[in-house]
Design an enzyme around this catalytic site. Sequence first.
Site, PDB file in Angstrom:
ATOM      1  N   ARG A 181       0.859  -1.201   0.000  1.00 33.01           N
ATOM      2  CA  ARG A 181       0.000   0.000   0.000  1.00 33.01           C
ATOM      3  C   ARG A 181       0.881   1.233   0.000  1.00 33.01           C
ATOM      4  NH1 ARG A 181      -4.789   0.330   4.211  1.00 33.01           N
ATOM      5  NH2 ARG A 181      -3.088   0.733   5.625  1.00 33.01           N
ATOM      6  N   THR A 210      -1.343   7.420  -0.658  1.00 36.61           N
ATOM      7  CA  THR A 210      -2.664   7.248  -1.288  1.00 36.61           C
ATOM      8  C   THR A 210      -3.442   6.075  -0.692  1.00 36.61           C
ATOM      9  OG1 THR A 210      -1.806   5.709  -2.935  1.00 36.61           O
ATOM     10  CG2 THR A 210      -1.683   8.059  -3.490  1.00 36.61           C
ATOM     11  N   ASP A 237       0.088  -3.259  12.168  1.00 31.08           N
ATOM     12  CA  ASP A 237       0.573  -3.638  10.844  1.00 31.08           C
ATOM     13  C   ASP A 237       0.917  -5.128  10.836  1.00 31.08           C
ATOM     14  OD1 ASP A 237       2.481  -4.182   8.675  1.00 31.08           O
ATOM     15  OD2 ASP A 237       2.347  -2.033   8.313  1.00 31.08           O
ATOM     16  N   ASP A 288       4.489  -6.185   9.566  1.00 30.05           N
ATOM     17  CA  ASP A 288       5.540  -5.859  10.536  1.00 30.05           C
ATOM     18  C   ASP A 288       5.503  -6.791  11.738  1.00 30.05           C
ATOM     19  OD1 ASP A 288       6.578  -3.861   9.013  1.00 30.05           O
ATOM     20  OD2 ASP A 288       5.634  -2.214  10.115  1.00 30.05           O
TER      21      ASP A 288
END
Length: 218
Positions: free
Chosen positions: A113, A117, A209, A212
Amino acid sequence: MEHTEHMKHIENAHFISHPLLQHKISMLRDYRTGTNEFRKLVEEIAVFIGYEAFRDLPVEMMEIKTPLETCQSPVISGKKLAVVPILRAGLGMVNGILTLVPSAKVGHIGLYRDHETHEPEEYYCKLPTPIEERTIAVLDPMLATGGSAVAAVDFIKAKGGKKIKFLCVIAAPEGVERLHRAHPDVQIYCGCLDRCLNEDAYICPGLGDAGDRIFGTR
Ligand code: PRP
Ligand code: URA
């Protein structure tokens, strides 16, 4: 009707409420859960989600000789399943699915991603052939805006994929809606439907995340 309640009535979207699965998702969310434990949990959770998602795999009868007699017994039929994790975080679910279907072929789709944006950028796509004859399970723990899921399904369909299921651990209503709108034929299997996205397009309450936390990066 609340937004999340409305999602639960979308045809082709399945939310799995098993207490053992929900317990593991709670452990996964906890900020104190370290990489090792997180990775193990994602794999175990994938087994639960796959178990639900593959209820409709076709079977055929096969002659089996037991120690007592010969009988007709069902075995999975047709071309081998294709498992397609979205890199990186989807990789965390692969071994769980292979526990259920060890003979599955594994493809990969690389997407990230864009931080500004929040839209997906593709960097890799390799799928098992003949993709058009296989049931395809796309794996990604997080369905947030739905941009990555829609792009992954776009790629797979462009390469001939037809029977596609999307398996995720946590979804935001926005992601379920976007994926369903773009690809109403895709069956979505989800461990938990969360409240919303925040301004950075993270799922709330979510787990942070996923990539991560699985790989120990930041
Ligand atoms: C995460 C996640 C999904 C995507 C979901 O990946 O694993 O692929 O975001 O967000 P979306 O629904 O808004 O598209 P990310 O892009 O952070 O890449 P990574 O797995 O390499 O960390
Ligand atoms: N990707 C993640 O890993 N987590 C989110 O909450 C949203 C997208």
